[in-house]
Design an enzyme around this catalytic site. Structure first.
Site, short mmCIF file in Angstrom:
data_model
loop_
_atom_site.label_atom_id
_atom_site.label_comp_id
_atom_site.label_asym_id
_atom_site.label_seq_id
_atom_site.Cartn_x
_atom_site.Cartn_y
_atom_site.Cartn_z
N CYS A 1 -27.83 21.93 23.82
CA CYS A 1 -28.96 21.55 24.68
C CYS A 1 -28.58 21.40 26.15
O CYS A 1 -29.47 21.25 27.00
CB CYS A 1 -29.59 20.26 24.18
SG CYS A 1 -28.52 18.81 24.40
N GLU B 1 -19.23 -2.03 -15.86
CA GLU B 1 -18.70 -3.03 -16.79
C GLU B 1 -17.42 -3.65 -16.24
O GLU B 1 -17.20 -4.87 -16.34
CB GLU B 1 -18.43 -2.38 -18.15
CG GLU B 1 -17.80 -3.28 -19.19
CD GLU B 1 -18.70 -4.43 -19.64
OE1 GLU B 1 -18.20 -5.34 -20.31
OE2 GLU B 1 -19.91 -4.40 -19.30
N ASP C 1 -16.61 -3.96 -13.08
CA ASP C 1 -17.00 -4.86 -11.99
C ASP C 1 -17.58 -6.18 -12.52
O ASP C 1 -17.38 -7.24 -11.92
CB ASP C 1 -18.03 -4.18 -11.08
CG ASP C 1 -17.43 -3.04 -10.28
OD1 ASP C 1 -16.19 -2.99 -10.17
OD2 ASP C 1 -18.19 -2.20 -9.80
N LYS D 1 15.35 18.16 -11.48
CA LYS D 1 16.41 17.15 -11.37
C LYS D 1 17.41 17.28 -12.51
O LYS D 1 17.03 17.62 -13.65
CB LYS D 1 15.81 15.74 -11.43
CG LYS D 1 14.81 15.41 -10.33
CD LYS D 1 14.24 14.00 -10.52
CE LYS D 1 13.23 13.65 -9.44
NZ LYS D 1 12.64 12.31 -9.63
N ARG E 1 8.21 4.90 3.63
CA ARG E 1 9.55 5.49 3.73
C ARG E 1 10.14 5.29 5.12
O ARG E 1 11.33 5.01 5.27
CB ARG E 1 9.50 6.99 3.39
CG ARG E 1 10.86 7.66 3.47
CD ARG E 1 10.76 9.15 3.13
NE ARG E 1 12.08 9.75 3.15
CZ ARG E 1 12.68 10.20 4.24
NH1 ARG E 1 12.06 10.11 5.41
NH2 ARG E 1 13.88 10.74 4.18
N CYS F 1 -23.38 19.48 26.24
CA CYS F 1 -23.62 19.88 24.86
C CYS F 1 -23.83 21.39 24.80
O CYS F 1 -24.64 21.94 25.56
CB CYS F 1 -24.85 19.16 24.31
SG CYS F 1 -25.34 19.73 22.66
N LYS G 1 5.56 17.98 -8.11
CA LYS G 1 5.85 17.40 -6.80
C LYS G 1 4.52 17.02 -6.13
O LYS G 1 3.82 17.87 -5.60
CB LYS G 1 6.62 18.39 -5.92
CG LYS G 1 7.06 17.78 -4.58
CD LYS G 1 7.84 18.79 -3.75
CE LYS G 1 8.28 18.14 -2.45
NZ LYS G 1 7.15 17.70 -1.62
#
Length: 669
Positions: free
Chosen positions: A413, A36, A38, A292, A138, A410, A117
Site C-alpha cells: 500500500c 483427564e 489436567d 558406538k 552444553r 509497505c 541421531k
C-alpha cells in the site's frame, strides 16, 4: 496434622500422574486424555494448596516456578561434553572402523550399538540420590548454562528416578520437539501476529532458554538420554545397551530407535534400511545414526581426542539440499501487517520438487545469513514443506551482488513501516492495506472462523484487486450481479458464495471473535470470551477484568483491549452489526442427551460431513471431543482410511462406530 485419607490421596495422585508421564514419554502409549490428566493435576494442586505442609519439591505440581530468571548462570560439567565426529558415506564409516581396530588388541571384534541421531539441543542432567538437582546446556563443552528451572518444567524428565539409582549421576541427552508440537507452536505464533521459528531445533533451543519457565512448560519439549558424564554408585554397567535399558528402568526416556549389531557391514545395511523406511516417518527431527562401540571397557581403551570420542561416529544422511541463485528478494505482507522477506530463486530441483522461492523468515535471519540478490545460496527442504535458505556461498561472490534492506514503505500500500521493539518483525500499520485485507479475509472465511466456502485465494484476490472489497464487512454488501461481472464467477458459483456469506451471519460469536484476528486470541480463548460477554460488553471490558479470566491473562487481556479501542475496529464492528451478524453471548451448552459428558474421537474421513461438523454435532449434544484415544474415550468414529487411533481403540476395548452407526446415534438423540 494432615488427615491420613488426604495424605493417601495426595500420594496416589502423585504416583498416578508419574505413571501417566511414564506411559506418555517412555512408552508412547498414553491411556488418558489431556483433559483427564489436567483434572488429576488440578486435584493434586488443590489438595497441596489446602495442606501446604504436604508439598514436596518433587511433586508434579512443583515443576514450574512462577518467577522468571534474570540470567542463566555458568555451570561446569562433571566431564567434558564432547561432540561426535561425522562420517558421510560408507567408505568413511569403514575408515573409522579400521582406525578403531588398529587401536584395539589384535583379534578384538567389537559389537556396535546404533541409535538415531536426534537433531536437538544437548543437555546435561545431574541427579543426587535419585533427585534432579541441576540441568545445564552444553555450552562450550566444559561450561554450560544453568537451565534447571526450565528443565523441571519438562514432563518427559523425571524429577525423581524410579528404583535403585546411582548416588550421583550426570546424564547427557537431547532436548527436542516433535514436528507436530513444532507446527502447533508456530501456528500459535503466527495466529498471534508473531514470526514463527525457523525450524524445530531452533524452537527447542529458544524454548529451553526462556526466562520464564511457564513459557517452556507450554512448549512440550521432549528429552532422550544417550550417555552419561558421571555415574557413581548403583548398578555397574558394562555396555551402552545396558545403560539404555537401565535408563528405561529408572524412568528416563531414550530413543526407541536403537539396535546392537556385530559387524560394521550390518551397521551400513541398517543405515540404508532406516533411511528408506523409518527416517521419513519419524515424528521428530533426526539427521543420521550414531554408531558406538557397545562395550564400555573398549570405549575407555579407545579414549578421545580433544574434540571427539574415538569410539563413536555420527553416520549422517545426505541433506535434502540444493544450490541456486537468488534472483530477487521480495516482501510478503501478512494479515497482521508483518512483512516477511522471501527469496526468489533460479528454479532448482530439490527433495522431489522444483523450488523457485524460499522463506528468509524475518529480517534478523536475513541479516544473520548475510544474503544478497545475486548470491549463490544453499537451500533446504528437509522435514519441512516450506523451503528455506540455510547458507550463502561467500566464495562465489563476484562483487555485483545487491544488499537488500527492510522496506521503509509497505510494498502493498506504500504506507509507513515500523519495527516493534519487542519483536523482530517489521509491520505495516495501515489497516486498509490491500495485502492485509486479503490475508484477513482469508482468515475470516476459514473453517475455524466464519467458514465461508468459496471465498478462497482466487476470489479474495479479485474482490480486493477490483476495489469492491476494502474491509471484511463489505463482503456482506456483495450481490450476485456484481460477482457475475468478475472473471472467476459463473451463475452457480456466484449464488453459492452469496448463500455461504448469508449463512455465516448466524455463526456463534466465538467464530466471529476468532475470525477478527485479534492478536493472541485463538479458537479456545475466543470461545471462552464468547461465553462470558456479548460483543458490546467485551468491547467495554477493562484490562483489569479480562486478565482475571483464567484462559486469558495479562498479555491477551492487553491485546483484546487494545484491539477494541481502535476507532477503525469499532467502525468495522458497527458495520458487521448492521449486516446482521450474531453478536450475542453464547449460551452454555445444556443437554439431557445420553451422550452428555461422553468423549468422541474421530479417525479417517467421513463422507456425509466434515470432521469439524461432526465434532460440532456431538458438542451440541453435550459430548466432548478429543484428539487422542484413552480408556476414558466413549466412542471412536471410524471413517474411510482410519489411522492408528482405530487400532488403539480396539486394544483398549473402546466402542468403535462406523459412520452409519454414528449418524443413527446422533439422530436418535
Amino acid at each position: 496434622m494432615i488427615p491420613k485419607k488426604i495424605l493417601t490421596e495426595i500420594e496416589r495422585l502423585r504416583a498416578e500422574i508419574a505413571e501417566h508421564d511414564r506411559r506418555y514419554y517412555l512408552e508412547n502409549a498414553p491411556v488418558v486424555s489431556d483433559e483427564e490428566y489436567d483434572r488429576l493435576m488440578r486435584r493434586l494442586a488443590e489438595l497441596e494448596k489446602k495442606h501446604p505442609e504436604a508439598r514436596s519439591p518433587n511433586s508434579p505440581t512443583q515443576r514450574v516456578s512462577g518467577s522468571a530468571a534474570e540470567q542463566f548462570k555458568p555451570v561446569k560439567h562433571a566431564a567434558p561434553m564432547l561432540s561426535i565426529g561425522n562420517v558421510y558415506n560408507e567408505e568413511e564409516l569403514r575408515e573409522w572402523h579400521e582406525r578403531v581396530l588398529r587401536l584395539l588388541p589384535p583379534g578384538e571384534k567389537p559389537e556396535f550399538l546404533i541409535e538415531a541421531k536426534i537433531d536437538g539441543l544437548s543437555c546435561a542432567l545431574s541427579y543426587e540420590k535419585g533427585r534432579l538437582t541441576r540441568a545445564a546446556t552444553r555450552g562450550d563443552g566444559e561450561v554450560g548454562e544453568d537451565v534447571t528451572a526450565n528443565v523441571r518444567a519438562l514432563r518427559s524428565i523425571p524429577l525423581a528416578l524410579a528404583g535403585p539409582a546411582p548416588e550421583r549421576l550426570e546424564l547427557r541427552g537431547e532436548v527436542f520437539l516433535t514436528y507436530s508440537d513444532f507446527e502447533r507452536i508456530n501456528a500459535a505464533e503466527r495466529e498471534a501476529g508473531l514470526e514463527g521459528f525457523v525450524n524445530a531445533r531452533n524452537c527447542a533451543a529458544g524454548s529451553l532458554r526462556q526466562k520464564d519457565p511457564r513459557v517452556t512448560a507450554r512448549r512440550r519439549l521432549r528429552f532422550f538420554a544417550h550417555s552419561f558424564g558421571l555415574w557413581e554408585g548403583g548398578t555397574k554397567l558394562g555396555s551402552q545397551s545396558e545403560f539404555l535399558e537401565t535408563c528405561l528402568a529408572l524412568g528416563i526416556p531414550v530413543s526407541p530407535y536403537k539396535l546392537v549389531v556385530k559387524e560394521i557391514e550390518d551397521a551400513i545395511a541398517y543405515y540404508h534400511k532406516f533411511g528408506e523406511k523409518e527416517l521419513p516417518k519419524l515424528p521428530f527431527p533426526a539427521d543420521g545414526l550414531v554408531v558406538k562401540i557397545n562395550s564400555f571397557a573398549l570405549q575407555r581403551r579407545l579414549g578421545a581426542t580433544a574434540k571427539s570420542p574415538r569410539w563413536a561416529a555420527a553416520f549422517k544422511y545426505p541433506a535434502q539440499q540444493a544450490s541456486t541463485e537468488v534472483l530477487d528478494i521480495l516482501f510478503s505482507v501478512g494479515r497482521t501487517g508483518a512483512i516477511t522477506p522471501v527469496a526468489k530463486l533460479a528454479p532448482v530441483f530439490c527433495a522431489g520438487v522444483t523450488i523457485s522461492s524460499a522463506t528468509l523468515h524475518n529480517f534478523s535471519e536475513m541479516e544473520r545469513l548475510g544474503v544478497k540478490v545475486g548470491d549463490q545460496v544453499l537451500i533446504e527442504r528437509a522435514g519441512e514443506v516450506i523451503p528455506k535458505v540455510v547458507k550463502v556461498n561467500l566464495e562465489a561472490r563476484k562483487g555485483r551482488e545487491k544488499e537488500v534492506s527492510p522496506p521503509k514503505k509497505c510494498p502493498s500500500c506504500g504506507g509507513p513501516v515500523a519495527k516493534e521493539e519487542e519483536y523482530v518483525a517489521y509491520r505495516c500499520d495501515n489497516p486498509s492495506c490491500p495485502a492485509q485485507i486479503k490475508r484477513r479475509l482469508l482468515h475470516f472465511a476459514s473453517r475455524p472462523a466464519l467458514d465461508i466456502q468459496g471465498l478462497g485465494e482466487a476470489a479474495v484476490e479479485q474482490l480486493v484487486s477490483s476495489g469492491r472489497v476494502e474491509d471484511i464487512a463489505q463482503i456482506y454488501t456483495l450481490s450476485k450481479e456484481y460477482l457475475l461481472e468478475l472473471e472467476l464467477f459463473a451463475d452457480k458459483k456466484a449464488q453459492n458464495l452469496i448463500d455461504q456469506i448469508a449463512a455465516s451471519k448466524s455463526r456463534p460469536l466465538s467464530k466471529l471473535l476468532f475470525g477478527l484476528g485479534i492478536r493472541h486470541v485463538g479458537e479456545k480463548t475466543a470461545e471462552t470470551l464468547a461465553y462470558l460477554y456479548d460483543l458490546e460488553e467485551l468491547m467495554k471490558a477493562p484490562v483489569s477484568e479480562l486478565e482475571k479470566i483464567r484462559e486469558v491473562g495479562p498479555v491477551v487481556a492487553e491485546a483484546v483491549a487494545k484491539f477494541f479501542s481502535s476507532g477503525k475496529i469499532q467502525e468495522l464492528l458497527n458495520k458487521l452489526g448492521r449486516a446482521g451478524l450474531n453478536l450475542k453471548k453464547m449460551e452454555p451448552r445444556t443437554s439431557s442427551s445420553a451422550l452428555d459428558g461422553k468423549s468422541f474421537v474421530f479417525t479417517g474421513e467421513l463422507s456425509s460431513m466434515t470432521r469439524e461438523e461432526a465434532e460440532e454435532k456431538v458438542k451440541n449434544l453435550g459430548a466432548q471431543t478429543s484428539a487422542s484415544v484413552s480408556s476414558k474415550t466413549g466412542y471412536v468414529v471410524a471413517g474411510q482410511a482410519p489411522g492408528s487411533k482405530l487400532d488403539k481403540a480396539r486394544k483398549l476395548g473402546v466402542r468403535v462406530l462406523t459412520e452409519e452407526e454414528f449418524l443413527k446415534l446422533i439422530q436418535s438423540e
